[in-house]
Design a protein around this motif. Structure first.
Motif, PDB file in Angstrom:
ATOM      1  N   TYR A  56      38.338  27.503  73.843  1.00 35.67           N
ATOM      2  CA  TYR A  56      39.387  26.879  73.029  1.00 35.67           C
ATOM      3  C   TYR A  56      39.076  26.984  71.539  1.00 35.67           C
ATOM      4  O   TYR A  56      39.938  27.318  70.729  1.00 35.67           O
ATOM      5  N   PHE A  57      37.834  26.666  71.155  1.00 39.53           N
ATOM      6  CA  PHE A  57      37.480  26.702  69.738  1.00 39.53           C
ATOM      7  C   PHE A  57      37.487  28.136  69.222  1.00 39.53           C
ATOM      8  O   PHE A  57      37.860  28.378  68.067  1.00 39.53           O
ATOM      9  N   GLY A  58      37.081  29.091  70.057  1.00 37.43           N
ATOM     10  CA  GLY A  58      37.116  30.497  69.653  1.00 37.43           C
ATOM     11  C   GLY A  58      38.531  30.957  69.363  1.00 37.43           C
ATOM     12  O   GLY A  58      38.787  31.675  68.382  1.00 37.43           O
ATOM     13  N   LEU A  63      42.612  32.281  65.278  1.00 38.31           N
ATOM     14  CA  LEU A  63      43.927  32.062  64.657  1.00 38.31           C
ATOM     15  C   LEU A  63      43.787  31.531  63.234  1.00 38.31           C
ATOM     16  O   LEU A  63      44.507  31.968  62.319  1.00 38.31           O
ATOM     17  N   ALA A  64      42.861  30.590  63.037  1.00 35.48           N
ATOM     18  CA  ALA A  64      42.663  30.028  61.698  1.00 35.48           C
ATOM     19  C   ALA A  64      42.150  31.102  60.733  1.00 35.48           C
ATOM     20  O   ALA A  64      42.601  31.177  59.578  1.00 35.48           O
ATOM     21  N   THR A  69      43.068  34.287  56.161  1.00 35.40           N
ATOM     22  CA  THR A  69      42.903  35.591  55.507  1.00 35.40           C
ATOM     23  C   THR A  69      44.242  36.110  54.990  1.00 35.40           C
ATOM     24  O   THR A  69      44.347  36.574  53.844  1.00 35.40           O
ATOM     25  N   VAL A  70      45.266  36.006  55.821  1.00 36.58           N
ATOM     26  CA  VAL A  70      46.607  36.451  55.396  1.00 36.58           C
ATOM     27  C   VAL A  70      47.081  35.605  54.218  1.00 36.58           C
ATOM     28  O   VAL A  70      47.612  36.129  53.230  1.00 36.58           O
ATOM     29  N   GLY A  71      46.889  34.291  54.311  1.00 40.35           N
ATOM     30  CA  GLY A  71      47.294  33.393  53.212  1.00 40.35           C
ATOM     31  C   GLY A  71      46.532  33.689  51.936  1.00 40.35           C
ATOM     32  O   GLY A  71      47.103  33.667  50.838  1.00 40.35           O
ATOM     33  N   LEU A  81      39.633  31.095  51.959  1.00 39.00           N
ATOM     34  CA  LEU A  81      38.707  31.592  52.982  1.00 39.00           C
ATOM     35  C   LEU A  81      37.521  30.646  53.207  1.00 39.00           C
ATOM     36  O   LEU A  81      36.753  30.825  54.155  1.00 39.00           O
ATOM     37  N   ALA A  82      37.359  29.646  52.352  1.00 45.52           N
ATOM     38  CA  ALA A  82      36.212  28.729  52.429  1.00 45.52           C
ATOM     39  C   ALA A  82      36.069  28.027  53.783  1.00 45.52           C
ATOM     40  O   ALA A  82      34.947  27.904  54.284  1.00 45.52           O
ATOM     41  N   PRO A  83      37.142  27.562  54.426  1.00 41.36           N
ATOM     42  CA  PRO A  83      36.959  26.872  55.719  1.00 41.36           C
ATOM     43  C   PRO A  83      36.397  27.769  56.824  1.00 41.36           C
ATOM     44  O   PRO A  83      35.873  27.268  57.821  1.00 41.36           O
ATOM     45  N   ILE A  84      36.454  29.073  56.647  1.00 47.17           N
ATOM     46  CA  ILE A  84      35.939  29.975  57.678  1.00 47.17           C
ATOM     47  C   ILE A  84      34.421  29.828  57.838  1.00 47.17           C
ATOM     48  O   ILE A  84      33.898  29.937  58.943  1.00 47.17           O
ATOM     49  N   VAL A  85      33.726  29.537  56.733  1.00 42.44           N
ATOM     50  CA  VAL A  85      32.260  29.431  56.791  1.00 42.44           C
ATOM     51  C   VAL A  85      31.808  28.274  57.688  1.00 42.44           C
ATOM     52  O   VAL A  85      31.058  28.494  58.641  1.00 42.44           O
ATOM     53  N   PRO A  86      32.231  27.023  57.449  1.00 45.32           N
ATOM     54  CA  PRO A  86      31.764  25.953  58.337  1.00 45.32           C
ATOM     55  C   PRO A  86      32.278  26.118  59.770  1.00 45.32           C
ATOM     56  O   PRO A  86      31.565  25.815  60.729  1.00 45.32           O
TER      57      PRO A  86
END
Length: 149
Positions: A56-58, A63-64, A69-71, A81-86
């Motif tokens: 589920y988290f994957g 999707l996030a 990335t598109v946004g 892109l910062a939320p991708i790191v945590p």
């Protein structure tokens, strides 16, 4: 005559003691096996839970990441892109927990703690004894009988 009867009673008593000792050992072995099976089942459930969580988290992470990335590309804001790191760290931890070697590293660390830092495992007020449990039980039963009056 009394000597023969006494000798036979002693032999029966020793047989009875051996039987009780053997029975006690069997009961303890069964209890240890049962507790180990319960522990194994609980660990299997935890691993299965971790694997389901990764699915589920994957999906959420994928999707996030695509959405962020598109946004970021459309709005020309790399800060999106910062939320991708945590989120990536969380996914990596869960993957390690579900499919990796985390459990083996944890077991090794636990064994090390048990060998070299055993004093950290001591319970407050020491190991419960029969006397301490009885004292607490008596206090509770006298309290409940006092409350009933």
């Amino acid at each position: 005559m009394g000597f023969l009867l006494s000798k036979s009673m002693d032999a029966n008593f020793k047989k009875q003691q051996e039987f009780m000792l053997h029975n006690g050992r069997l009961q303890m072995e069964r209890q240890i096996l049962m507790q180990n099976q319960m522990r194994e089942r609980q660990m299997a459930m935890q691993i299965a839970w971790s694997r389901e969580f990764v699915k589920y988290f994957g999906t959420f992470f994928t999707l996030a990441s695509v959405g962020l990335t598109v946004g970021a590309m459309k709005r020309k804001k790399p800060s999106l892109l910062a939320p991708i790191v945590p989120l990536g760290f969380i996914l990596a931890f869960q993957m390690d927990s579900a499919y990796g070697t985390l459990i083996y590293r944890m077991r090794g660390e636990a064994e090390s703690i048990m060998e070299s830092e055993h004093d950290r495992l001591d319970l407050p007020q020491g190991t419960p004894s029969f006397e301490s449990i009885e004292k607490a039980r008596r206090a509770r039963s006298s309290l409940s009988s006092f409350l009933e009056k």
